[in-house]
Design a protein around this motif. Structure first.
Motif, PDB file in Angstrom:
ATOM      1  N   TRP A  10       0.842  -1.210   0.000  1.00  0.00           N
ATOM      2  CA  TRP A  10       0.000   0.000   0.000  1.00  0.00           C
ATOM      3  C   TRP A  10       0.877   1.260   0.000  1.00  0.00           C
ATOM      4  CZ3 TRP A  10      -1.641   2.208   5.240  1.00  0.00           C
ATOM      5  CH2 TRP A  10      -2.258   3.464   5.066  1.00  0.00           C
ATOM      6  N   ALA A  13       2.309   1.667  -3.322  1.00  0.00           N
ATOM      7  CA  ALA A  13       1.261   2.058  -4.283  1.00  0.00           C
ATOM      8  C   ALA A  13       0.891   3.536  -4.107  1.00  0.00           C
ATOM      9  CB  ALA A  13       0.027   1.178  -4.100  1.00  0.00           C
ATOM     10  N   GLU A  17       1.284   6.522  -6.764  1.00  0.00           N
ATOM     11  CA  GLU A  17       0.107   7.353  -7.068  1.00  0.00           C
ATOM     12  C   GLU A  17       0.450   8.851  -6.913  1.00  0.00           C
ATOM     13  OE1 GLU A  17      -3.575   7.198  -8.489  1.00  0.00           O
ATOM     14  OE2 GLU A  17      -2.937   5.337  -7.541  1.00  0.00           O
ATOM     15  N   SER A 202      -5.456   3.861  -2.962  1.00  0.00           N
ATOM     16  CA  SER A 202      -4.341   2.930  -3.184  1.00  0.00           C
ATOM     17  C   SER A 202      -4.392   1.772  -2.178  1.00  0.00           C
ATOM     18  CB  SER A 202      -2.990   3.652  -3.161  1.00  0.00           C
ATOM     19  OG  SER A 202      -2.848   4.419  -2.024  1.00  0.00           O
ATOM     20  N   GLU A 205      -6.912  -0.613  -3.652  1.00  0.00           N
ATOM     21  CA  GLU A 205      -6.390  -1.307  -4.836  1.00  0.00           C
ATOM     22  C   GLU A 205      -5.446  -2.443  -4.453  1.00  0.00           C
ATOM     23  OE1 GLU A 205      -7.107   2.336  -7.960  1.00  0.00           O
ATOM     24  OE2 GLU A 205      -5.075   1.989  -7.229  1.00  0.00           O
TER      25      GLU A 205
END
Ligand code: ADP
Ligand code: MG
Ligand code: MG
Length: 209
Positions: A10, A13, A17, A202, A205
């Motif tokens: 995470w 990510a 992002e 994120s 996801e």
């Protein structure tokens, strides 16, 4: 259950992002602030990203604490202490946990929000990241009360966060640099709310795989 590896994923990510949205965040801040939010966040999360390999053996709470310290020391501005506090309080909320249940994730999200509220003193409707984080926590809480698991609850939270972010557009800023603009802050989306939305998105996801 959310495990340690997913927390690391995470953070990576979210860093990616931020990097991809660096210019967008800075443009949003150019409209109602000092055009540095993307630059600030990217500086902090590049540092976090570079530290992640060395955190591979740490527990969830220690990872989040290191992120907090890194953000506080490298971001600056309003968002450095606020995100730093979010991660510090999130870290404390999950102390000693090897895996996070949906209740643990709720406590993490709630503690992070409480930290931001305590530090920044913004209220709902002041056109800050609180307008994104707060409805997200509320939606997450309601979802797990209805028996939803973490991923589904987080999905609900991200939908609420996106709506909250959209709702910042017509708001008049009452905190931070945007508040200096008074009425001229109306009609623009809050930059810090935008990065907060990306943080939650994120996380979702990563759980979706
Ligand atoms: P600075 O305003 O110091 O340049 P940034 O541009 O990095 O810092 O961050 C601005 C964002 O910080 C705003 O868009 C808003 O979401 C958030 N923010 C500012 N002040 C507060 C506050 N008191 N409470 C919560 N969030 C705040
Ligand atoms: Mg700024
Ligand atoms: Mg600044």
């Amino acid at each position: 259950m959310v495990n340690q590896a997913q927390i690391l994923e995470w953070l990576q990510a979210f860093a990616t992002e931020i990097e991809q949205n660096k210019e967008y965040l800075t443009e949003l801040d150019a409209a109602i602030g000092d055009a540095d939010h993307g630059i600030n966040m990217d500086r902090g999360f590049k540092k976090v990203s570079s530290q992640l390999p060395s955190l591979a053996d740490q527990d969830i709470s220690s990872i989040l604490k290191t992120v907090s310290m890194t953000l506080i020391s490298s971001i600056g501005g309003a968002s450095g202490p606020l995100y730093g506090t979010w991660f510090l309080r999130a870290s404390t909320a999950v102390a000693g946990k090897q895996e996070l249940t949906e209740q643990d994730v709720l406590e993490l999200l709630q503690a992070g929000l409480d930290g931001v509220l305590g530090r920044g003193k913004a209220q709902l409707g002041d056109k800050t990241m609180v307008d994104v984080l707060s409805p997200a926590v509320e939606a997450f809480e309601q979802a797990i009360r209805e028996g939803k698991k973490t991923q589904e609850a987080l999905n609900t939270a991200v939908v609420a966060a996106e709506q909250g972010l959209h709702n910042t557009i017509p708001m008049l800023a009452k905190k931070g640099r945007a508040s200096y603009l008074g009425e001229r802050s109306i009609g623009h989306q809050d930059p810090g709310g935008t990065s907060a939305y990306l943080m939650l998105k994120s996380f979702l996801e990563v759980l979706e795989g």
